[in-house]
Design a protein around this motif. Structure first.
Motif, PDB file in Angstrom:
ATOM      1  N   PHE A   1      -4.497  22.911 -11.827  1.00  0.00           N
ATOM      2  CA  PHE A   1      -5.212  22.241 -12.907  1.00  0.00           C
ATOM      3  C   PHE A   1      -6.700  22.180 -12.595  1.00  0.00           C
ATOM      4  O   PHE A   1      -7.097  22.085 -11.427  1.00  0.00           O
ATOM      5  CB  PHE A   1      -4.706  20.807 -13.099  1.00  0.00           C
ATOM      6  CG  PHE A   1      -3.224  20.674 -13.321  1.00  0.00           C
ATOM      7  CD1 PHE A   1      -2.496  21.663 -13.961  1.00  0.00           C
ATOM      8  CD2 PHE A   1      -2.557  19.528 -12.903  1.00  0.00           C
ATOM      9  CE1 PHE A   1      -1.136  21.529 -14.179  1.00  0.00           C
ATOM     10  CE2 PHE A   1      -1.196  19.372 -13.114  1.00  0.00           C
ATOM     11  CZ  PHE A   1      -0.482  20.383 -13.745  1.00  0.00           C
ATOM     12  N   GLU A   2      -7.529  22.194 -13.632  1.00  0.00           N
ATOM     13  CA  GLU A   2      -8.943  21.881 -13.444  1.00  0.00           C
ATOM     14  C   GLU A   2      -9.006  20.495 -12.812  1.00  0.00           C
ATOM     15  O   GLU A   2      -8.340  19.571 -13.252  1.00  0.00           O
ATOM     16  CB  GLU A   2      -9.665  21.935 -14.793  1.00  0.00           C
ATOM     17  CG  GLU A   2     -11.173  21.763 -14.693  1.00  0.00           C
ATOM     18  CD  GLU A   2     -11.583  20.300 -14.615  1.00  0.00           C
ATOM     19  OE1 GLU A   2     -12.347  19.950 -13.682  1.00  0.00           O
ATOM     20  OE2 GLU A   2     -11.136  19.511 -15.479  1.00  0.00           O
ATOM     21  N   MET A   3      -9.809  20.343 -11.759  1.00  0.00           N
ATOM     22  CA  MET A   3      -9.731  19.167 -10.911  1.00  0.00           C
ATOM     23  C   MET A   3      -9.960  17.848 -11.655  1.00  0.00           C
ATOM     24  O   MET A   3      -9.232  16.864 -11.454  1.00  0.00           O
ATOM     25  CB  MET A   3     -10.728  19.275  -9.755  1.00  0.00           C
ATOM     26  CG  MET A   3     -10.653  18.129  -8.743  1.00  0.00           C
ATOM     27  SD  MET A   3      -9.082  18.081  -7.826  1.00  0.00           S
ATOM     28  CE  MET A   3      -9.323  19.471  -6.679  1.00  0.00           C
ATOM     29  N   GLN A   4     -10.959  17.804 -12.526  1.00  0.00           N
ATOM     30  CA  GLN A   4     -11.266  16.531 -13.182  1.00  0.00           C
ATOM     31  C   GLN A   4     -10.172  16.140 -14.180  1.00  0.00           C
ATOM     32  O   GLN A   4      -9.761  14.978 -14.231  1.00  0.00           O
ATOM     33  CB  GLN A   4     -12.631  16.607 -13.861  1.00  0.00           C
ATOM     34  CG  GLN A   4     -13.765  16.833 -12.851  1.00  0.00           C
ATOM     35  CD  GLN A   4     -15.135  16.665 -13.466  1.00  0.00           C
ATOM     36  OE1 GLN A   4     -15.559  15.550 -13.760  1.00  0.00           O
ATOM     37  NE2 GLN A   4     -15.842  17.775 -13.654  1.00  0.00           N
ATOM     38  N   LEU A   5      -9.686  17.098 -14.942  1.00  0.00           N
ATOM     39  CA  LEU A   5      -8.574  16.803 -15.843  1.00  0.00           C
ATOM     40  C   LEU A   5      -7.314  16.482 -15.044  1.00  0.00           C
ATOM     41  O   LEU A   5      -6.556  15.571 -15.386  1.00  0.00           O
ATOM     42  CB  LEU A   5      -8.316  17.983 -16.777  1.00  0.00           C
ATOM     43  CG  LEU A   5      -7.224  17.758 -17.828  1.00  0.00           C
ATOM     44  CD1 LEU A   5      -7.669  16.716 -18.845  1.00  0.00           C
ATOM     45  CD2 LEU A   5      -6.860  19.074 -18.525  1.00  0.00           C
ATOM     46  N   GLY A   6      -7.104  17.222 -13.952  1.00  0.00           N
ATOM     47  CA  GLY A   6      -5.912  17.034 -13.135  1.00  0.00           C
ATOM     48  C   GLY A   6      -5.851  15.669 -12.484  1.00  0.00           C
ATOM     49  O   GLY A   6      -4.796  15.024 -12.458  1.00  0.00           O
ATOM     50  N   VAL A   7      -6.979  15.202 -11.946  1.00  0.00           N
ATOM     51  CA  VAL A   7      -7.021  13.897 -11.273  1.00  0.00           C
ATOM     52  C   VAL A   7      -7.136  12.760 -12.284  1.00  0.00           C
ATOM     53  O   VAL A   7      -6.350  11.813 -12.269  1.00  0.00           O
ATOM     54  CB  VAL A   7      -8.197  13.847 -10.279  1.00  0.00           C
ATOM     55  CG1 VAL A   7      -8.400  12.421  -9.751  1.00  0.00           C
ATOM     56  CG2 VAL A   7      -7.958  14.805  -9.125  1.00  0.00           C
TER      57      VAL A   7
ATOM     58  N   MET B   1       0.847  -1.192   0.000  1.00  0.00           N
ATOM     59  CA  MET B   1       0.000   0.000   0.000  1.00  0.00           C
ATOM     60  C   MET B   1       0.883   1.243   0.000  1.00  0.00           C
ATOM     61  O   MET B   1       1.813   1.358   0.794  1.00  0.00           O
ATOM     62  CB  MET B   1      -0.907   0.009   1.238  1.00  0.00           C
ATOM     63  CG  MET B   1      -1.866  -1.181   1.314  1.00  0.00           C
ATOM     64  SD  MET B   1      -3.177  -1.088   0.070  1.00  0.00           S
ATOM     65  CE  MET B   1      -4.173   0.228   0.773  1.00  0.00           C
ATOM     66  N   VAL B   2       0.579   2.169  -0.917  1.00  0.00           N
ATOM     67  CA  VAL B   2       1.327   3.416  -1.019  1.00  0.00           C
ATOM     68  C   VAL B   2       0.324   4.562  -1.084  1.00  0.00           C
ATOM     69  O   VAL B   2      -0.623   4.535  -1.876  1.00  0.00           O
ATOM     70  CB  VAL B   2       2.219   3.434  -2.278  1.00  0.00           C
ATOM     71  CG1 VAL B   2       2.914   4.775  -2.438  1.00  0.00           C
ATOM     72  CG2 VAL B   2       3.241   2.304  -2.232  1.00  0.00           C
ATOM     73  N   ALA B   3       0.516   5.571  -0.250  1.00  0.00           N
ATOM     74  CA  ALA B   3      -0.371   6.736  -0.269  1.00  0.00           C
ATOM     75  C   ALA B   3      -0.166   7.508  -1.561  1.00  0.00           C
ATOM     76  O   ALA B   3       0.967   7.760  -1.988  1.00  0.00           O
ATOM     77  CB  ALA B   3      -0.083   7.631   0.934  1.00  0.00           C
ATOM     78  N   LEU B   4      -1.280   7.914  -2.202  1.00  0.00           N
ATOM     79  CA  LEU B   4      -1.204   8.611  -3.481  1.00  0.00           C
ATOM     80  C   LEU B   4      -2.377   9.578  -3.610  1.00  0.00           C
ATOM     81  O   LEU B   4      -3.530   9.180  -3.462  1.00  0.00           O
ATOM     82  CB  LEU B   4      -1.243   7.604  -4.638  1.00  0.00           C
ATOM     83  CG  LEU B   4      -1.451   8.141  -6.045  1.00  0.00           C
ATOM     84  CD1 LEU B   4      -0.304   9.064  -6.448  1.00  0.00           C
ATOM     85  CD2 LEU B   4      -1.587   7.003  -7.036  1.00  0.00           C
ATOM     86  N   ASP B   5      -2.071  10.835  -3.884  1.00  0.00           N
ATOM     87  CA  ASP B   5      -3.097  11.851  -4.137  1.00  0.00           C
ATOM     88  C   ASP B   5      -2.902  12.317  -5.574  1.00  0.00           C
ATOM     89  O   ASP B   5      -1.972  13.059  -5.877  1.00  0.00           O
ATOM     90  CB  ASP B   5      -2.935  13.019  -3.159  1.00  0.00           C
ATOM     91  CG  ASP B   5      -3.954  14.127  -3.394  1.00  0.00           C
ATOM     92  OD1 ASP B   5      -4.748  14.022  -4.355  1.00  0.00           O
ATOM     93  OD2 ASP B   5      -3.939  15.109  -2.630  1.00  0.00           O
ATOM     94  N   LEU B   6      -3.794  11.887  -6.472  1.00  0.00           N
ATOM     95  CA  LEU B   6      -3.644  12.215  -7.881  1.00  0.00           C
ATOM     96  C   LEU B   6      -3.876  13.689  -8.183  1.00  0.00           C
ATOM     97  O   LEU B   6      -3.576  14.142  -9.287  1.00  0.00           O
ATOM     98  CB  LEU B   6      -4.601  11.365  -8.721  1.00  0.00           C
ATOM     99  CG  LEU B   6      -4.180   9.902  -8.926  1.00  0.00           C
ATOM    100  CD1 LEU B   6      -5.342   9.088  -9.473  1.00  0.00           C
ATOM    101  CD2 LEU B   6      -2.982   9.809  -9.858  1.00  0.00           C
ATOM    102  N   SER B   7      -4.391  14.447  -7.234  1.00  0.00           N
ATOM    103  CA  SER B   7      -4.576  15.879  -7.452  1.00  0.00           C
ATOM    104  C   SER B   7      -3.319  16.676  -7.127  1.00  0.00           C
ATOM    105  O   SER B   7      -3.318  17.901  -7.225  1.00  0.00           O
ATOM    106  CB  SER B   7      -5.745  16.405  -6.608  1.00  0.00           C
ATOM    107  OG  SER B   7      -5.416  16.405  -5.229  1.00  0.00           O
ATOM    108  N   SER B   8      -2.250  15.995  -6.767  1.00  0.00           N
ATOM    109  CA  SER B   8      -0.969  16.638  -6.458  1.00  0.00           C
ATOM    110  C   SER B   8       0.146  15.963  -7.235  1.00  0.00           C
ATOM    111  O   SER B   8       0.421  14.780  -7.026  1.00  0.00           O
ATOM    112  CB  SER B   8      -0.684  16.556  -4.953  1.00  0.00           C
ATOM    113  OG  SER B   8       0.674  16.848  -4.682  1.00  0.00           O
ATOM    114  N   GLN B   9       0.782  16.698  -8.120  1.00  0.00           N
ATOM    115  CA  GLN B   9       1.894  16.132  -8.881  1.00  0.00           C
ATOM    116  C   GLN B   9       3.035  15.715  -7.957  1.00  0.00           C
ATOM    117  O   GLN B   9       3.693  14.705  -8.201  1.00  0.00           O
ATOM    118  CB  GLN B   9       2.386  17.146  -9.915  1.00  0.00           C
ATOM    119  CG  GLN B   9       1.400  17.402 -11.052  1.00  0.00           C
ATOM    120  CD  GLN B   9       1.431  16.314 -12.104  1.00  0.00           C
ATOM    121  OE1 GLN B   9       2.463  16.058 -12.717  1.00  0.00           O
ATOM    122  NE2 GLN B   9       0.294  15.658 -12.321  1.00  0.00           N
TER     123      GLN B   9
END
Length: 243
Positions: free
Chosen positions: A47-53, A1-9
């Motif tokens: 980024f626009e949230m939906q495109l960004g994530v 398990m690895v923590a990942l927030d796709l809204s943050s590069q």
């Protein structure tokens, strides 16, 4: 398990770094996460949230993990799109984040079309590079998951979002069935790079190979997506390591 927030590069790169530190080779990457039809919002990178994530986060994750994927004998990358990819024109190079033009479903359609073009464009890049890594796309149809509830919450109880939640609850497939197209694309020994999997009856049914529609202008649309993605993330030439 690895923590990942796709809204943050930064989070994406950190997570990918942890994965690479633990695994020399990767056999499978499924780009599955996403948000749907929420009110206008921005990621920490602007980024626009939906495109960004839905797209740019997965773009960077795939790019950073690519060396480990290429080192595997026959790895696969599965990118999850949606029937909503038919709702949007190709990405606008000059305004990919929809400044002044934002609508929740427009943004979602654009993000899902980006997923569609990303998976097919990556297939083209990997094939041209002579890589053994395959890129496929899939969609889950109408599945009753937490996505609809998050969409309602993220749109402050939007009418269309609540309608879709009701539809999914009463006519959608269970999550276990909705996952099957992605799983078939990821594991079927007969599945090939560049193929598209989804439910037999558009949004319901057994997972089958689907035709690739919207071919007119697709090469140009993929080129535009690559330009935007490289410019916004700073991650270039996803298949360079294979050359």
């Amino acid at each position: 398990m690895v923590a990942l927030d796709l809204s943050s590069q930064a989070s994406v790169k950190e997570a990918a770094g942890q994965i690479l530190a633990a695994h020399d080779r990767l056999d499978l990457l499924v780009n599955n996460a996403g948000v749907m039809a929420i009110s206008e919002a921005r990621t920490v990178d602007g980024f626009e949230m939906q495109l960004g994530v839905n797209h740019l986060g997965h773009w960077t994750l795939t790019a950073v993990l690519m060396p480990a994927l290429l080192r595997a004998h026959s790895s696969r990358i599965v990118t999850v799109t949606s029937t909503a990819h038919h709702m949007s024109p190709a990405i606008d190079i000059d305004n990919p984040h929809l400044h002044g033009r934002y609508k929740p479903w427009r943004a979602y359609g654009q993000a899902k079309l980006a997923n569609f073009h990303f998976g097919l464009g990556l297939h083209r890049e990997l094939t041209n590079a002579g890589a053994h890594t395959a890129s496929l796309i899939a969609h889950p149809g109408l599945s009753d998951t937490d996505l609809q509830a998050a969409s309602v919450e993220g749109s402050n109880g939007g009418t269309s979002q609540r309608f879709l939640q009701t539809m999914a609850r009463h006519t959608g497939m269970p999550a276990s069935s909705g996952a099957l197209p992605q799983l078939r694309a990821a594991t079927d020994p007969q599945a090939k790079s560049g193929e598209f999997y989804g439910p037999m009856f558009v949004n319901n049914g057994a997972p089958v190979r689907k035709p690739i529609l919207r071919r007119f202008g697709m090469d140009r649309a993929i080129t535009k997506l690559w330009e935007v993605s490289e410019r916004e993330t700073g991650q270039f030439d996803l298949s360079a390591a294979a050359k």
